[in-house]
Design an enzyme around this catalytic site. Structure first.
Site: not given
Ligand code: GLU
Length: 466
Positions: A241-245
């Site tokens: 997800s976006k949280r991973h980059g």
């Protein structure tokens, strides 16, 4: 004779090309290209509210960057709506589908009652076996007659045989009351009409396969080979997800990863060929098969991507790198290189490409050839210059004026010069790097001198000491 392979990538144009989609496209491309087959592209734009032309353009751009060329025209699923409806009507005429006049309220009431009685809430339409003479003149949907007993086996090349009890399948709608086909029907009709032999896609579509098989069977069409690939997870093992980059394939272009490195990395994301990490496109095409696809989710690993990128940069052709770097600068919104800078970059490429993992790293090393006098110096370079080094560089200047400008002679000269000052060449290199490049990380001093030439080298030494 075996049938030629036809694969397809079928993205929904609701956003950019994300990493998972790019990998799905790559797997389909590799599978087809490695077998002399065709790789087709279909844009699944039936959801008119969520599909946008911008998203289609972004997907096409992402694929172009990754070099995933497709055969034939880009197919729009929406444009095939008439054909999809025709298939629903054919099934109706063959009694493999039926008109259902149930209203939303009736369906909701059915579900409520089933729930209260602790029964399956799968809708069972009372219209399934009714005679046309009893049909009202009212809106209807067309539902498929799902098999009500037995099992459906999805023979999946990655997941193995997946068995679904047919009693879990409902008489799904094929055509809505406004005459529009549902997505599930569109996919099957398109795959059939496009001659798709192998469907390689994310395993979030595995359940759809069972429902899609009902349509293949009702139409008497060959079911394609299924290969449902596990999704991609972040380094922490959770769904990417976006949280991973970054999630968009093209964001990786803007970060300066070469397309060949990205392809190599994405191919390794969930697929392996023995212990091979680094490989070329030709090797990947020759090796790619379903046996190498793992059953558990692959984890995204930026370090590995950087490492493979560096290896691909190192073996790339200099002129091709120059072009790719120009495209990278455009994608990153950076200033384009002038012709002179671009030519200089290519001339220096042989000593820049060895240890750069990304294009920004390569360009940092290229500062000596991209910058013009007076060379700006970063803090580290500034520190390497002192009154002592100024004296040394000044003393070196006349010797360089008379030197023969070839590698061996320059090396001999600088080594002898260092020895005469009771120091190692390494000590001399710092101030020379600072003067020639204004940076601490540069190609070798000799490479820089040879590329810059005598006049420019001497002028930069003068600038630094002056
Ligand atoms: N349009 C679907 C998606 O973007 C893919 C459908 C398929 O491959 O069958 O997830």
């Amino acid at each position: 004779m075996t049938q030629p392979v036809v694969t397809r990538f079928a993205p929904s144009p609701t956003g950019f090309l994300h990493i998972g989609g790019a990998r799905t496209a790559l797997f389909n491309w590799l599978y087809a290209r490695g077998r002399g087959g065709k790789f087709l592209l279909r844009i699944e734009d039936t959801d008119r509210e969520r599909s946008t032309p911008e998203a289609t353009a972004a997907i096409l751009q992402g694929m172009a960057w990754l070099g995933l060329d497709h055969d034939g025209e880009v197919i729009s699923q929406f444009e095939g709506a008439g054909r999809h409806a025709e298939v629903a009507r054919q099934l109706l005429s063959e009694d493999k589908a039926y008109k259902c006049f149930a209203t939303q309220d009736e369906i909701a009431a059915f579900r409520e009652q089933a729930k209260a009685e602790g029964k399956s809430t799968l809708y069972r339409s009372p219209w399934r076996d009714t005679d046309a003479s009893s049909h009202p003149d009212a809106p209807y949907v067309i539902r498929i007659k799902a098999p009500q007993s037995g099992v459906t086996v999805i023979k999946d090349e990655v997941q193995g045989d997946v068995t679904i009890k047919n009693e879990q399948l409902d008489d799904m709608i094929l055509l809505r009351s406004d005459g529009t086909p549902v997505y599930m029907l569109a996919v099957v009709v398109d795959d059939h009409d496009m001659g798709v032999t192998h469907v390689i896609r994310g395993d979030d579509h595995l359940n759809n396969a069972a429902r899609q098989m009902m349509i293949y069977e009702a139409m008497g069409w060959d079911v394609p080979v299924w290969a449902h690939i596990p999704l991609i997870h972040g380094p922490d093992g959770k769904k990417l997800s976006k949280r991973h980059g970054a999630l968009g394939a093209q964001e990786y272009q803007a970060m300066g990863y070469p397309a060949a490195g990205m392809r190599n990395y994405l191919a390794r994301l969930g697929w392996s060929h023995g212990d091979d990490e680094f490989f070329t496109d030709d090797q990947a095409k020759a090796w790619f098969n379903f046996d190498g696809i793992g059953k558990s989710p692959a984890r995204f690993d930026t370090k590995k991507l950087e490492n493979l990128s560096g290896q691909h940069i190192a073996v790339s052709d200099d002129a091709a790198l120059r072009q790719e770097i120009s495209a990278y600068l455009g994608a990153a919104g950076e200033t384009a290189l002038t012709d002179a800078q671009s030519q200089g970059l290519e001339a220096a490429m042989y000593c820049l490409k060895d240890r750069a993992r990304t294009f920004p790293e390569l360009l940092e090393k290229a500062h000596f050839i991209l910058a013009s006098r007076p060379i700006d110096r970063d803090a580290k370079a500034e520190k390497a210059l002192s009154s002592v080094s100024d004296g040394i560089l000044e003393e070196l200047t006349p010797q360089l004026q008379n030197a023969s400008w070839v590698r061996d002679d320059l090396e001999a000269l600088l080594n002898a010069f260092a020895e005469a000052h009771d120091t190692k060449f390494g000590k001399l290199a710092g101030p020379l790097r600072a003067a020639l490049a204004g940076r601490a990380v540069t190609p070798s001093v000799f490479d820089m001198m040879l590329i810059l030439g005598r006049e420019e080298t001497l002028a930069r030494l003068k600038d630094a000491t002056g």
